[in-house]
Design a protein around this motif. Sequence first.
Motif, PDB file in Angstrom:
ATOM      1  N   GLN A  80     -24.106  66.839  51.514  1.00  0.00           N
ATOM      2  CA  GLN A  80     -24.448  66.869  49.939  1.00  0.00           C
ATOM      3  C   GLN A  80     -25.893  67.278  49.755  1.00  0.00           C
ATOM      4  OE1 GLN A  80     -23.208  63.373  47.744  1.00  0.00           O
ATOM      5  NE2 GLN A  80     -21.729  62.821  49.496  1.00  0.00           N
ATOM      6  N   ASP A  81     -26.700  66.827  50.985  1.00  0.00           N
ATOM      7  CA  ASP A  81     -28.036  67.122  50.764  1.00  0.00           C
ATOM      8  C   ASP A  81     -28.231  68.687  50.594  1.00  0.00           C
ATOM      9  OD1 ASP A  81     -28.269  64.621  51.594  1.00  0.00           O
ATOM     10  OD2 ASP A  81     -28.944  64.903  53.286  1.00  0.00           O
ATOM     11  N   GLU A  82     -29.462  68.817  49.967  1.00  0.00           N
ATOM     12  CA  GLU A  82     -29.925  70.405  49.603  1.00  0.00           C
ATOM     13  C   GLU A  82     -29.707  71.273  50.642  1.00  0.00           C
ATOM     14  OE1 GLU A  82     -33.111  72.683  47.080  1.00  0.00           O
ATOM     15  OE2 GLU A  82     -33.360  70.480  47.119  1.00  0.00           O
TER      16      GLU A  82
ATOM     17  N   GLU B 109     -23.929  63.618  54.292  1.00  0.00           N
ATOM     18  CA  GLU B 109     -24.978  64.315  54.421  1.00  0.00           C
ATOM     19  C   GLU B 109     -24.800  65.825  54.258  1.00  0.00           C
ATOM     20  OE1 GLU B 109     -26.657  64.173  58.703  1.00  0.00           O
ATOM     21  OE2 GLU B 109     -25.747  62.053  58.718  1.00  0.00           O
TER      22      GLU B 109
END
Length: 474
Positions: A197-199, A195
């Motif tokens: 990795q999400d922007e 998670e």
Amino acid sequence: MAEPAGEALGGLAARLGQAAAPSGCLATARRLTGLFREARHREKATKSVFQNLLQILRKVASEVDVACKDVRALDHLDDHLLLLSECFRCLRNACVQCTSNQNMMRSLGLIDVSVHLIQLLQKLETDLESSLTAFRCSLQFLGNIATGNTDSQERIWKLVLPFLFLDCLKHQDEKIVEYSCMILFTCLNPERTRELQDENNLNIALAVLQACRRYPESEWGFLIVTNHLLKCPELVKAMYATLSNQERTMLLDMVLSEISHKNSAVCQEIDTFLASCFQEKCQSVLRLASAENIEDEEALVTLRLLDVLCEMTSNEGQLDRLQACPGLLETAVSTMQLAHLSGKQTTNVFTAAHFATGQEEISHPATGFKSHLIRLIANLCYRNKANQDKVYELDGIPLILDNCSIDDNNPFISQWAVYAIHNLTEQNERNQELISQMEQQGLVDSSFLEKRGLKVEKEDQKLILRSVRKVPDL
């Protein structure tokens, strides 16, 4: 006669609920904190204790909320903050190795109220030491209620991602950063790591690295990186793209530390990514031949990448993947050729040097670069016929033989060169024959080979290079 634990806890819980002023609650809360240091008391804790502590937290939250909106209320806040700290200490102690207490607190909503209080404490504009202490204790409580309890971890994750982690990890207080890392480490699992990795969440991973840089002795920050972040290849790629060169060097140092300590499970999925980073930037190191570029940060990152690849190719589990990595061997050989040529054309760090006394201190960042390149080539050719042949085709064998002499700019280069020749010629007649022909033509000194455990013999009209003693693993 000592008062039974259950009766003592019941009496203190009742007193806690009846006290109206913070000063009246504080002494009782301190007694509970002391009792909960012992497992026998924790196991007898009743719901009423935590209900009364919850009510205190809610009352203090109201006071802090007022102070956030009106600075005049700060004058009356100190006693409330002292009580808040003690309540969190009490809850923190009650959680230790006691799942039933953790569950009871969570079901009452103590996690939710605590997170709300942390938000308020972050907004509070004050230099009161009691505010900082309450902040620290609240984080310790969240860390303890999450330890070994997946339901609590799930609740905390839903409530605090990403605001609390991000704000706390950037806090100026080292303990708050450390306790935040503890909570994050406790709550992370493979799914939650992905998670990040999400922007909206990537900045959390970056904040952990920045915290590690600010506080290099931080154990929890280091554990987050090595036990979680480095095991998620896509996250590593996303982080690496946004890091400064100094931060990349720090991350690679952490990778190197883990691999050097034989923690081969770390970074197994990112080895080919790091190899591609090295291939892309390898020639930047050549800029270090000029004194004006000695602090070139991109080149310094590339040097650390080479160190990492040397260690990775020394691990059996990662060696196979890196031996098959497209272009890595070719890059190592071609970079070695360019560095060697640079050292021949002008006198610089890539020039073979031999100091008369041997006492000179070598501090140039590129010291050992050619030695490490040969080590990488040697490892990539270890029992790998395709790579042995590739070095032959790239004219890499004469290059390695030309770097077999002592070079104080490249410690152990002669040993690595001999190791490379051993790996290049093992069960490879064409490579053996090439070196034998070079020796016969005078391009290689036979005495030099003999000193390094190699000699040329004729067999069935062929020249064969043989080892006269076992070449040690380097």
